[in-house]
Each structure stands twice: as C-alpha cells, then as structure tokens.
Write an enzyme that holds these catalytic residues in place. Structure first.
Site, PDB file in Angstrom:
ATOM      1  N   VAL A  13      -1.813  -4.822   0.552  1.00 56.25           N
ATOM      2  CA  VAL A  13      -0.492  -5.016  -0.040  1.00 56.25           C
ATOM      3  C   VAL A  13      -0.007  -6.466   0.050  1.00 56.25           C
ATOM      4  O   VAL A  13       1.042  -6.802  -0.490  1.00 56.25           O
ATOM      5  CB  VAL A  13       0.581  -4.061   0.562  1.00 56.25           C
ATOM      6  CG1 VAL A  13       0.284  -2.611   0.196  1.00 56.25           C
ATOM      7  CG2 VAL A  13       0.715  -4.243   2.055  1.00 56.25           C
ATOM      8  N   LYS A  15      -9.130  -3.087   6.991  1.00 57.00           N
ATOM      9  CA  LYS A  15      -9.693  -1.757   7.258  1.00 57.00           C
ATOM     10  C   LYS A  15     -11.217  -1.755   7.079  1.00 57.00           C
ATOM     11  O   LYS A  15     -11.924  -0.971   7.716  1.00 57.00           O
ATOM     12  CB  LYS A  15      -9.035  -0.712   6.354  1.00 57.00           C
ATOM     13  CG  LYS A  15      -7.571  -0.465   6.737  1.00 57.00           C
ATOM     14  CD  LYS A  15      -6.819   0.391   5.742  1.00 57.00           C
ATOM     15  CE  LYS A  15      -5.379   0.577   6.233  1.00 57.00           C
ATOM     16  NZ  LYS A  15      -4.436   1.037   5.225  1.00 57.00           N
ATOM     17  N   TYR A  21      -6.619   2.624  -3.037  1.00 59.44           N
ATOM     18  CA  TYR A  21      -5.559   3.625  -2.949  1.00 59.44           C
ATOM     19  C   TYR A  21      -5.856   4.762  -3.933  1.00 59.44           C
ATOM     20  O   TYR A  21      -7.003   5.163  -4.073  1.00 59.44           O
ATOM     21  CB  TYR A  21      -4.186   2.977  -3.201  1.00 59.44           C
ATOM     22  CG  TYR A  21      -3.967   1.704  -2.414  1.00 59.44           C
ATOM     23  CD1 TYR A  21      -3.970   1.722  -1.032  1.00 59.44           C
ATOM     24  CD2 TYR A  21      -3.774   0.485  -3.039  1.00 59.44           C
ATOM     25  CE1 TYR A  21      -3.774   0.567  -0.289  1.00 59.44           C
ATOM     26  CE2 TYR A  21      -3.571  -0.681  -2.294  1.00 59.44           C
ATOM     27  CZ  TYR A  21      -3.576  -0.625  -0.936  1.00 59.44           C
ATOM     28  OH  TYR A  21      -3.400  -1.763  -0.211  1.00 59.44           O
ATOM     29  N   TYR A  73      -3.200  -1.405  15.168  1.00 60.86           N
ATOM     30  CA  TYR A  73      -3.293  -1.308  13.700  1.00 60.86           C
ATOM     31  C   TYR A  73      -2.428  -2.387  13.023  1.00 60.86           C
ATOM     32  O   TYR A  73      -2.861  -3.059  12.081  1.00 60.86           O
ATOM     33  CB  TYR A  73      -2.855   0.103  13.269  1.00 60.86           C
ATOM     34  CG  TYR A  73      -2.707   0.232  11.775  1.00 60.86           C
ATOM     35  CD1 TYR A  73      -3.826   0.371  10.959  1.00 60.86           C
ATOM     36  CD2 TYR A  73      -1.451   0.179  11.171  1.00 60.86           C
ATOM     37  CE1 TYR A  73      -3.694   0.463   9.582  1.00 60.86           C
ATOM     38  CE2 TYR A  73      -1.318   0.280   9.796  1.00 60.86           C
ATOM     39  CZ  TYR A  73      -2.436   0.418   9.008  1.00 60.86           C
ATOM     40  OH  TYR A  73      -2.305   0.489   7.647  1.00 60.86           O
ATOM     41  N   SER A 119      -4.515  -4.342   4.293  1.00 56.17           N
ATOM     42  CA  SER A 119      -5.518  -3.269   4.342  1.00 56.17           C
ATOM     43  C   SER A 119      -6.956  -3.731   4.141  1.00 56.17           C
ATOM     44  O   SER A 119      -7.873  -2.933   4.347  1.00 56.17           O
ATOM     45  CB  SER A 119      -5.196  -2.199   3.302  1.00 56.17           C
ATOM     46  OG  SER A 119      -4.241  -1.327   3.834  1.00 56.17           O
TER      47      SER A 119
HETATM   48  N1  GLU Z   1       0.095  -2.613   7.099  1.00 54.47           N
HETATM   49  C1  GLU Z   1       0.241  -1.911   5.864  1.00 54.47           C
HETATM   50  C2  GLU Z   1       0.730  -0.484   6.092  1.00 54.47           C
HETATM   51  O1  GLU Z   1       0.239   0.213   6.900  1.00 54.47           O
HETATM   52  C3  GLU Z   1      -1.063  -1.966   5.125  1.00 54.47           C
HETATM   53  C4  GLU Z   1      -0.959  -1.349   3.765  1.00 54.47           C
HETATM   54  C5  GLU Z   1      -1.981  -1.835   2.785  1.00 54.47           C
HETATM   55  O2  GLU Z   1      -2.309  -3.020   2.688  1.00 54.47           O
HETATM   56  O3  GLU Z   1      -2.447  -0.959   2.049  1.00 54.47           O
HETATM   57  O4  GLU Z   1       1.638  -0.033   5.476  1.00 54.47           O
END
Ligand code: GLU
Length: 304
Positions: free
Chosen positions: A258, A66, A240, A188, A63
């Site tokens: 994650v 992002k 988060y 994604y 993430s």
């Molecule tokens: N590719 C992961 C998902 O969409 C990223 C989650 C993350 O790092 O928060 O579940």
C-alpha cells in the site's frame, strides 16, 4: 533489446496519463507522500540495470515485506509451515476477517494480512533477535546495510492496527498464534515499515528470478524448489483480490504494497520494481500496474 528506450517510452506515457488513484491514508503517515512520485528500476540477468524517475528514493515497502518474511520462514521450515497457512488465492480484501472464521483460523495464503501475521509468529518463535535478524536478512539479499525502518510509519501504523489485532485474536482463539499478540503485531508492523528504493527491491528480488541465488556473488539463499513455490504464490496471491487481473494484464509473479510499490520478476530474465503511490480501489498502484503491463507488452517478455 533496447530496454532503456522502452523504459523512456513508458515514462513518457505515464507522465501524460492522469491517475485517478488515491494515496493510502488509513496509515496516516503514508498519506504525506507526494502522489507525483514515480520510479522504475529494471534489473536484467544478462544486461544489468535500467531505470527512470524516483528509482533510488526509498519508500515504505509495506506488504512487499511479506515475500521476504515468507522466504525467511521457508529457509527455516519445510512443509510443516503450510499446515498453518494455506496457498490459495483469497478473493477477499487483504485485511478481511470473514474467511478466517469459517476456515478455523487457517489463513488462505501468506500474502494476506492474516497469513503474514502467522509468518510473523513463526519468525518470532524461530529467530533469536527477530527484528534484527529479519532486517539483516533483507540487507544481505539487497547487498545494502543501510536499509532500515521508517520510525514515523511504524508509530503511525501502531496507532491504527485494530483490524490486524482482531485477526490475531481470532487466530489465537483457533490456536494458530503461539506468541503474545502484542509481540506479533509489533514485529509485523516493523516489517511493513521497512523502506527500500526501486533499485534496492530489484536487487533483493533477484533471488526469485535467479533460482534462489543472488546475482552478484551467486550465494544460494533458498533452494530452487522453494523459490518455485514462492513465485507460484506471488503469481496467484500477490495482488490482493486483483491477482487475476494482474496476471491477465501483466503476466508476471509479483507483490504489491500500500506504499505504492510493486516488485515483479520474470524467472531467468529480470526483476522490475515500480513505485507510484496512488492506489486503485483494490489497493494496487494504479500507474505501477500500467507501467508493468506496458513493459511486458513492449518487451514481449511475460511468463505466458
Ligand atoms: N501494514 C499494512 C497493513 O497491514 C500493509 C498492507 C499492504 O501493504 O497491503 O495494513
């Protein structure tokens, strides 16, 4: 300031600490990473690089990508982007579906999965070769052409992406996804599978600490007013449903993934990246958060 001495102290403290976190396993390939990996890279605007541990080993940025995707989208669009995604903390887990239903398909922010999927959709519409162009963008701000995706992680997440597909379907029903769901999902998952080291992330994140400019060649990647906004979103939404706790303990804008990475910045001072795969129950690197809390405490340099 004796940054290396401070990092050495943090390393000693982390080595003595027993982690209770769990390495992410819902993407099976990620569970193969050793829970013992630990690296930190600090990049100071005035005094350069400091590090310890596995700071040059690449890991799955997940993430953290992002932030780069939002940056690329904001370089191509102005405020109209925020008609499709909001900028409020969600207070819900990163892959939650519930808010989307009662908020008519407009995700709370670009750093939860729903918001990042809208950003993916935007990049697919605007870039000629979305995957290549996006990877090239990251390579350019990290000054490293060898950055690439991990194919095993990419394939692994493809098999377990039902929840992200559900988010896309729900948003498509509200007309907030323009391209094919399969295409958006694929982009994604590609961006999440990019691998970078703590050192490479600290170099790439320098644009957020340095008013939108790379440090080595002073190239203006994004306008300062847009960088200010990205930093604000990192501060309020980067961790988060633990963004408040991260602000409270660490006091820096940042983003976690994650894969166990956290990249954070102090505007005008430094960037710092930590990697330790075991995650706390909210999905943030347990030792990573501790390391950053100690860094801002021992240096006295948080944004507050
Ligand atoms: N590719 C992961 C998902 O969409 C990223 C989650 C993350 O790092 O928060 O579940």
């Amino acid at each position: 300031m004796e940054y290396q001495k401070i990092l050495n102290q943090i390393e000693a403290e982390l080595t003595a600490k027993q982690s209770t976190g769990q390495v992410a396993s819902y993407i099976p390939e990620l569970s193969k990473i050793s829970s013992k990996k630990l690296g930190v890279h600090l990049y100071c605007i005035n005094s350069g690089h400091y590090n310890f541990g596995d700071s040059t080993e690449r890991f799955s940025i997940q993430s953290i990508s992002k932030v780069f995707a939002l940056t690329k989208a904001m370089s191509l669009l102005d405020d109209e982007l925020f008609e499709r995604v909001d900028v409020e903390p969600s207070g819900d887990p990163f892959n939650s579906l519930v808010q989307l239903e009662y908020e008519q398909g407009i995700p709370r922010n670009p750093f939860i999965n729903a918001g990042a999927l809208v950003i993916s959709d935007i990049l697919i519409s605007l870039l000629d070769n979305p995957k290549e162009d996006f990877l090239r963008f990251i390579q350019s701000i990290a000054h490293n052409d060898s950055i690439k995706i991990n194919n095993e992680v990419y394939e692994s997440e493809k098999k377990y992406s039902h929840r992200n597909a559900a988010l896309l379907n729900l948003m498509k029903s509200f007309r907030n996804i323009k391209n094919d769901i399969e295409v958006v999902l694929d982009f994604y998952i590609f961006q999440c599978a990019i691998e970078m080291s703590c050192e490479e992330l600290s170099i790439a994140f320098m644009i957020y600490a340095n008013q939108g400019k790379t440090l080595s060649d002073g190239h203006q990647v994004l306008a300062p007013r847009k960088i200010k906004r990205i930093n604000a979103i990192m501060q309020t939404c980067g961790f988060y449903d633990e963004a408040g706790e991260f602000s409270f303990r660490v006091g820096l804008p940042g983003k976690s993934g994650v894969g166990g990475g956290i990249a954070a910045i102090h505007p005008g001072q430094y960037t710092v990246t930590v990697w330790s795969p075991p995650l706390n129950p909210k999905g943030n690197s347990e030792l990573g958060m501790y390391a950053l809390e100690r860094l801002t405490t021992l240096t006295g340099l948080s944004i507050f």
